[in-house]
Design an enzyme around this catalytic site. Structure first.
Site, mmCIF file in Angstrom:
data_model
loop_
_atom_site.group_PDB
_atom_site.id
_atom_site.type_symbol
_atom_site.label_atom_id
_atom_site.label_comp_id
_atom_site.label_asym_id
_atom_site.label_seq_id
_atom_site.Cartn_x
_atom_site.Cartn_y
_atom_site.Cartn_z
ATOM 1 N N GLU A 1 0.844 -1.195 0.000
ATOM 2 C CA GLU A 1 0.000 0.000 0.000
ATOM 3 C C GLU A 1 0.883 1.250 0.000
ATOM 4 O OE1 GLU A 1 -2.852 -0.445 3.169
ATOM 5 O OE2 GLU A 1 -4.039 -1.879 2.004
ATOM 6 N N LYS B 1 -9.010 -0.587 -44.604
ATOM 7 C CA LYS B 1 -9.067 -2.060 -44.616
ATOM 8 C C LYS B 1 -10.064 -2.530 -45.659
ATOM 9 C CE LYS B 1 -7.934 -2.895 -39.802
ATOM 10 N NZ LYS B 1 -8.452 -3.055 -38.473
ATOM 11 N N ARG C 1 -11.666 -6.226 -47.181
ATOM 12 C CA ARG C 1 -11.699 -7.689 -47.088
ATOM 13 C C ARG C 1 -11.501 -8.272 -48.492
ATOM 14 N NH1 ARG C 1 -12.213 -11.492 -43.775
ATOM 15 N NH2 ARG C 1 -12.518 -10.101 -42.009
ATOM 16 N N ASP D 1 0.321 6.305 -34.034
ATOM 17 C CA ASP D 1 -0.882 5.878 -33.312
ATOM 18 C C ASP D 1 -0.857 6.496 -31.925
ATOM 19 O OD1 ASP D 1 -3.262 4.542 -32.993
ATOM 20 O OD2 ASP D 1 -2.450 2.543 -33.375
ATOM 21 N N GLY E 1 0.990 -4.482 -30.215
ATOM 22 C CA GLY E 1 1.781 -4.256 -31.433
ATOM 23 C C GLY E 1 1.107 -4.829 -32.664
HETATM 24 C C1 R5P Z 1 -7.006 1.558 -31.139
HETATM 25 O O1 R5P Z 1 -8.104 2.053 -31.253
HETATM 26 C C2 R5P Z 1 -5.799 2.326 -30.723
HETATM 27 O O2 R5P Z 1 -5.761 3.596 -31.285
HETATM 28 C C3 R5P Z 1 -4.547 1.550 -31.088
HETATM 29 O O3 R5P Z 1 -4.526 1.410 -32.499
HETATM 30 C C4 R5P Z 1 -4.561 0.194 -30.445
HETATM 31 O O4 R5P Z 1 -4.750 0.345 -29.069
HETATM 32 C C5 R5P Z 1 -3.275 -0.535 -30.714
HETATM 33 O O5 R5P Z 1 -3.337 -1.767 -30.081
HETATM 34 P P1 R5P Z 1 -2.383 -2.955 -30.476
HETATM 35 O O6 R5P Z 1 -0.972 -2.468 -30.387
HETATM 36 O O7 R5P Z 1 -2.694 -4.008 -29.443
HETATM 37 O O8 R5P Z 1 -2.753 -3.398 -31.857
#
Ligand code: R5P
Length: 283
Positions: free
Chosen positions: A36, A184, A186, A210, A216
């Protein structure tokens, strides 16, 4: 201004008190044998403007912030400004399914209770700022990330999705290069392609920016795709290097360069947010 730095933001606090007009508050902290937290402030803070800096991840650092705020508030300061460099739980920002806690809003509300003003940095979803219930400002690490990228001769800065394109645009403005977002598509039942909406990356140096890099997964997938589209160098940068599951080695294997700010302190923290915080506090 007098500054109190929590243990999750030690380096950032050190950088801040090296800026003119800031000094550290004399205090003692420790953890009891049961872990604590304990804090005692050894100064008279009556009528002083106090800045508390603490990243709230993992959970124990949130408790530490609450106790730092409590200790300060008992000494009748003039004002308390709380800076949360990395706001934990930010991604749980709505009730995705009925019955869930909206963690981001709940924690913001509690952090706001003993604050007169708050600052966050690249909070995941700006819409939760009102949950602090006080004057709350979100700063960004993206201009500083862009400045760093300018020295890497990047041709374009990309965000991993459309929703975060403003971050890429902000970084690109400082870097003086183009920007885009990854879209993205598909291709079949098991394949999703990630491609810049407008730019051709063939032979180019590109940076993906980001707010958070956690596992990652997002960056590694994007880097793989960009290389298959001919990118010469792929750089990854984020404000908050969370790196869950020890993802740094995998990210380094996938990108030519990886860096972050010091909102979460790690080996990739190449940019300090101290001067940005200092400017915001003194303007
Ligand atoms: C998602 O909305 C965030 O902006 C990041 O892209 C995400 O948190 C990245 O997470 P990770 O490294 O696990 O793909």
């Amino acid at each position: 201004m007098k500054v109190i730095g929590g243990s999750a933001s030690k380096l950032l606090t050190q950088q801040l008190i090296e800026q003119p007009g800031f000094e550290a508050v004399d205090m003692v902290t420790k953890r009891f044998p049961d872990t604590e937290f304990y804090v005692k402030i050894n100064e008279d803070l009556a009528e002083e403007d106090i800045v508390i800096i603490q990243t709230t991840y993992p959970d124990e650092n949130l408790i530490e912030l609450f106790l730092l705020q409590d200790a300060v508030s008992r000494l009748n300061p003039g004002s308390i400004t709380t800076i949360v460099p990395y706001f934990g739980y930010a991604r749980q920002d709505k009730e995705f399914t009925n019955g869930e806690a909206v963690s981001a809003r709940n924690l913001a509300k509690h952090i706001g209770l003993l604050s007169d003003k708050l600052y966050t940095i690249d909070i995941h979803n700006i819409s939760i700022m009102d949950a602090f219930g006080k004057d709350a400002v979100n700063l960004s690490g993206m201009p500083a990330i862009g400045e760093y990228l300018a020295n890497e001769d990047v041709d374009a800065i990309l965000s991993p999705d459309k929703g975060s394109k403003d971050r890429a645009a902000l970084a690109a403005k400082s870097a003086g290069c183009g920007w885009d977002f990854l879209e993205k598509t598909r291709v079949d039942g098991s394949t999703v392609e990630m491609k810049p909406k407008n730019l051709d990356v063939d032979g180019k140096t590109v940076a993906i920016v980001d707010d958070i890099i956690a596992t990652g997964g997002t960056i590694i997938k994007a880097a793989e795709q960009l290389r298959s589209q001919g990118a010469k160098r792929v750089i990854a940068a984020c404000t908050h290097g969370l790196y869950t599951g020890g993802s740094i080695p995998k990210l380094k294997g996938s990108c030519d360069l990886l860096f972050s700010t010091d909102t979460l302190e790690s080996e990739t923290s190449k940019i300090s947010m101290a001067s940005i915080i200092a400017n915001a506090l003194t303007q």
